[in-house]
Design a protein around this motif. Structure first.
Motif, PDB file in Angstrom:
ATOM      1  N   PHE A   1       0.828  -1.205   0.000  1.00 14.32           N
ATOM      2  CA  PHE A   1       0.000   0.000   0.000  1.00 14.32           C
ATOM      3  C   PHE A   1       0.864   1.257   0.000  1.00 14.32           C
ATOM      4  CE2 PHE A   1      -3.436  -2.886   1.227  1.00 14.32           C
ATOM      5  CZ  PHE A   1      -4.466  -2.370   0.472  1.00 14.32           C
ATOM      6  N   ALA A   2       2.021   1.195   0.658  1.00 11.84           N
ATOM      7  CA  ALA A   2       2.940   2.336   0.630  1.00 11.84           C
ATOM      8  C   ALA A   2       3.484   2.546  -0.767  1.00 11.84           C
ATOM      9  CB  ALA A   2       4.078   2.103   1.622  1.00 11.84           C
ATOM     10  N   ALA A   3       3.813   1.445  -1.471  1.00 13.62           N
ATOM     11  CA  ALA A   3       4.305   1.559  -2.844  1.00 13.62           C
ATOM     12  C   ALA A   3       3.226   2.106  -3.763  1.00 13.62           C
ATOM     13  CB  ALA A   3       4.777   0.187  -3.331  1.00 13.62           C
ATOM     14  N   ASP A   4       1.994   1.694  -3.540  1.00 14.73           N
ATOM     15  CA  ASP A   4       0.889   2.171  -4.366  1.00 14.73           C
ATOM     16  C   ASP A   4       0.633   3.667  -4.163  1.00 14.73           C
ATOM     17  OD1 ASP A   4      -1.746   1.721  -5.933  1.00 14.73           O
ATOM     18  OD2 ASP A   4      -2.419   2.601  -4.027  1.00 14.73           O
ATOM     19  N   ALA A   5       0.950   4.174  -2.979  1.00 12.07           N
ATOM     20  CA  ALA A   5       0.708   5.589  -2.695  1.00 12.07           C
ATOM     21  C   ALA A   5       1.476   6.505  -3.638  1.00 12.07           C
ATOM     22  CB  ALA A   5       1.075   5.907  -1.247  1.00 12.07           C
ATOM     23  N   LEU A   6       2.539   5.998  -4.248  1.00 15.08           N
ATOM     24  CA  LEU A   6       3.316   6.804  -5.195  1.00 15.08           C
ATOM     25  C   LEU A   6       2.488   7.211  -6.417  1.00 15.08           C
ATOM     26  CD1 LEU A   6       6.649   4.755  -5.175  1.00 15.08           C
ATOM     27  CD2 LEU A   6       6.226   6.951  -4.038  1.00 15.08           C
ATOM     28  N   TYR A   7       1.430   6.471  -6.696  1.00 11.64           N
ATOM     29  CA  TYR A   7       0.640   6.723  -7.901  1.00 11.64           C
ATOM     30  C   TYR A   7      -0.513   7.697  -7.666  1.00 11.64           C
ATOM     31  CZ  TYR A   7       3.169   2.504  -9.175  1.00 11.64           C
ATOM     32  OH  TYR A   7       4.170   1.577  -9.402  1.00 11.64           O
TER      33      TYR A   7
END
Length: 204
Positions: free
Chosen positions: A164-170
């Motif tokens: 979810f942290a990685a997805d927040a970049l988008y």
């Protein structure tokens, strides 16, 4: 003799026209994959313009036709046509970290189409743009980002929190893309006001 006027009768949209629109927008989504993708994060899931075009598709065509156009695009990609980002294709993409995003595409178009149909029936002016934009952002969060993060967790081996942290970049890019999609869709509906409504024929 008095003459009575029959009540307006709604004429269904042409099935041929609907089929053509589904095919044209599926091709538009496929064409958007030509734009360079920008890999982001440790797993390299790219930022693309495809979510912009998919949001635009749902806003223009509504829930059913938007879903069908996007599902057609996904199906053609899964059978091997190189129409996903970076010219990928084939069922193998579902084993990659971007699988959740790809699965979410038709559902995103469906949700955005529902929002657009609601907004067009109730809002005008800048409120129409705002309603479409806000609805697309919410649909993106509950559909694209949720399934995308789960896909990175399952296929990328990331802990759920890290996914979810990685997805927040988008998120920033998606907010901009949804704003642009809403602006384009409002312009289209002003030019073609019956695109999401049934034509009315008055008896004479």
């Amino acid at each position: 003799m008095s003459q009575t006027t029959a009540a307006p009768a709604a004429a269904p949209r042409s099935a041929a026209a609907d089929t053509a629109l589904v095919a044209v927008f599926a091709a538009l989504i496929a064409a958007s994959a030509v734009a360079p993708a920008v890999p982001v994060g440790a797993l390299g899931v790219p930022i693309t313009v495809q979510t912009l075009i998919i949001a635009f598709t749902g806003m223009c065509l509504g829930p059913l036709r938007g879903f069908l156009a996007t599902a057609l695009y996904v199906a053609l990609g899964l059978i091997g046509l190189p129409i996903f980002s970076s010219f990928r294709g084939g069922i193998g993409v579902l084993a990659g970290p971007s699988a959740g995003y790809i699965i979410a595409f038709p559902l995103f178009a469906l949700l955005v189409g529902l929002v657009a149909r609601w907004a067009l029936a109730r809002l005008t002016g800048w409120r129409l743009w705002l309603g479409m934009f806000a609805g697309a952002v919410v649909a993106s969060v509950v559909c694209v980002h949720l399934l995308g993060a789960l896909g990175m967790a399952v296929n990328g081996g990331l802990p759920l929190g890290a996914a979810f942290a990685a997805d927040a970049l988008y998120y920033p890019g998606d907010i901009v893309k949804n704003a642009l999609a809403a602006a384009l869709a409002v312009t289209v509906h002003r030019a073609f006001p019956q695109l999401l409504t049934r034509r009315v024929l008055r008896a004479r």
